[in-house]
Write a protein that holds these residues in place. Structure first.
Motif, PDB file in Angstrom:
ATOM      1  N   ARG A  18      40.517  43.176  39.909  1.00  0.00           N
ATOM      2  CA  ARG A  18      40.081  43.042  41.302  1.00  0.00           C
ATOM      3  C   ARG A  18      40.768  44.156  42.073  1.00  0.00           C
ATOM      4  NH1 ARG A  18      40.889  37.267  43.580  1.00  0.00           N
ATOM      5  NH2 ARG A  18      38.890  36.931  42.515  1.00  0.00           N
ATOM      6  N   CYS A  19      40.028  45.207  42.365  1.00  0.00           N
ATOM      7  CA  CYS A  19      40.653  46.388  42.943  1.00  0.00           C
ATOM      8  C   CYS A  19      39.634  47.155  43.775  1.00  0.00           C
ATOM      9  CB  CYS A  19      41.266  47.273  41.867  1.00  0.00           C
ATOM     10  SG  CYS A  19      40.099  47.815  40.599  1.00  0.00           S
ATOM     11  N   PHE A  20      40.098  48.246  44.376  1.00  0.00           N
ATOM     12  CA  PHE A  20      39.323  48.885  45.435  1.00  0.00           C
ATOM     13  C   PHE A  20      39.181  50.391  45.253  1.00  0.00           C
ATOM     14  CE2 PHE A  20      41.151  44.978  46.804  1.00  0.00           C
ATOM     15  CZ  PHE A  20      40.108  44.337  47.439  1.00  0.00           C
ATOM     16  N   SER A  21      39.336  50.865  44.027  1.00  0.00           N
ATOM     17  CA  SER A  21      39.063  52.270  43.741  1.00  0.00           C
ATOM     18  C   SER A  21      38.865  52.438  42.246  1.00  0.00           C
ATOM     19  CB  SER A  21      40.211  53.177  44.210  1.00  0.00           C
ATOM     20  OG  SER A  21      41.337  53.035  43.353  1.00  0.00           O
ATOM     21  N   ARG A  22      38.155  53.457  41.864  1.00  0.00           N
ATOM     22  CA  ARG A  22      37.962  53.736  40.446  1.00  0.00           C
ATOM     23  C   ARG A  22      39.281  54.133  39.794  1.00  0.00           C
ATOM     24  NH1 ARG A  22      32.587  54.030  39.249  1.00  0.00           N
ATOM     25  NH2 ARG A  22      31.181  54.176  41.055  1.00  0.00           N
TER      26      ARG A  22
ATOM     27  N   ASP B 243      35.489  43.335  41.103  1.00  0.00           N
ATOM     28  CA  ASP B 243      36.034  41.986  40.978  1.00  0.00           C
ATOM     29  C   ASP B 243      35.577  41.391  39.640  1.00  0.00           C
ATOM     30  OD1 ASP B 243      37.263  39.594  41.456  1.00  0.00           O
ATOM     31  OD2 ASP B 243      35.794  38.871  42.917  1.00  0.00           O
ATOM     32  N   PHE B 244      36.277  41.779  38.575  1.00  0.00           N
ATOM     33  CA  PHE B 244      35.943  41.275  37.248  1.00  0.00           C
ATOM     34  C   PHE B 244      37.204  41.212  36.399  1.00  0.00           C
ATOM     35  CE2 PHE B 244      35.576  45.877  36.974  1.00  0.00           C
ATOM     36  CZ  PHE B 244      36.040  46.211  35.713  1.00  0.00           C
ATOM     37  N   ASP B 245      37.090  40.623  35.228  1.00  0.00           N
ATOM     38  CA  ASP B 245      38.181  40.595  34.263  1.00  0.00           C
ATOM     39  C   ASP B 245      37.830  41.524  33.108  1.00  0.00           C
ATOM     40  OD1 ASP B 245      39.704  38.627  35.624  1.00  0.00           O
ATOM     41  OD2 ASP B 245      38.417  37.055  34.780  1.00  0.00           O
TER      42      ASP B 245
END
Length: 210
Positions: A146-150, A202-204
């Motif tokens: 779950r993060c906000f950049s490549r 937002d994945f595992d």
């Protein structure tokens, strides 16, 4: 929060959508919390056997081609769901999965599957270009993505692989040993965002281990 305000407060690399969906604004608003807790955690989990309705896709990494093909595969699954009323998703997740041993083809193209969990023994009419696949019970190393950049996403892939080596495991590349990436759809649907634009994830990540 307006689109302009969201981008000013939480700038995303090369992400300039015409409109920021409300659900994505919620994720952006949570960014500070996640950035405060930068320590990554890997867990080992055992997932019981399950069945997926799936579509195989392939494409080049250039110009986000494979990402766009994943979205086309997702849309095909949605067409099946809308046409076959007896079919339903078992969980509100879209799963990208692949065998790491054969994911990269000799011509350099990437081969993936995109799928959804369905009930066992789900019959699929032959006219649809999709399959039901059974994923056997298996042990995985799991990390939240779950993060906000490549850049941050790539860091988590690297961290997971390093952790597996450090802990004395190996990634299982055997038959039916698929790496799984279940994308949570409750907050927003990443498959509705073009592959060349998306910067919120937002994945595992689950790697089969032995």
């Amino acid at each position: 929060m307006s689109d302009k305000a969201a981008l000013n407060l939480f700038p995303l690399e090369n992400y300039q959508p015409q409109k920021t969906p409300h659900s994505l604004q919620v994720l952006l608003g949570q960014q500070e919390e996640y950035q405060r807790n930068r320590k990554l955690e890997v867990k080992t989990v055992t997932i019981d056997r399950f069945t997926m309705l799936a579509v195989k896709v392939s494409g080049s990494m250039e110009n986000f081609e494979v990402g766009q093909e994943v979205r086309k595969g997702w849309n095909r699954l949605q067409d099946v769901l809308s046409s076959e009323k007896e079919l339903s998703m078992e969980e509100n997740k879209g799963i990208v999965f692949y065998n790491q041993g054969i994911m990269v083809q000799p011509d350099g193209r990437i081969e993936l599957w995109v799928g959804i969990k369905v009930k066992d023994n789900t019959p699929i009419p032959g006219e649809y270009k999709c399959l039901t696949m059974t994923i056997p019970k298996r042990k995985y190393a799991k990390i939240d993505c779950r993060c906000f950049s490549r850049t941050e996403m790539d860091r988590r892939y690297r961290y997971l692989k390093e952790w597996i080596i450090q802990e004395g495991y190996q990634i299982d590349n055997g038959t039916n040993a698929f790496s799984l990436e279940p994308n949570r759809l409750d907050t927003f649907n990443p498959f509705s965002v073009p592959a060349n634009e998306i910067q919120a994830f937002d994945f595992d990540i689950l790697y089969p281990i032995k």
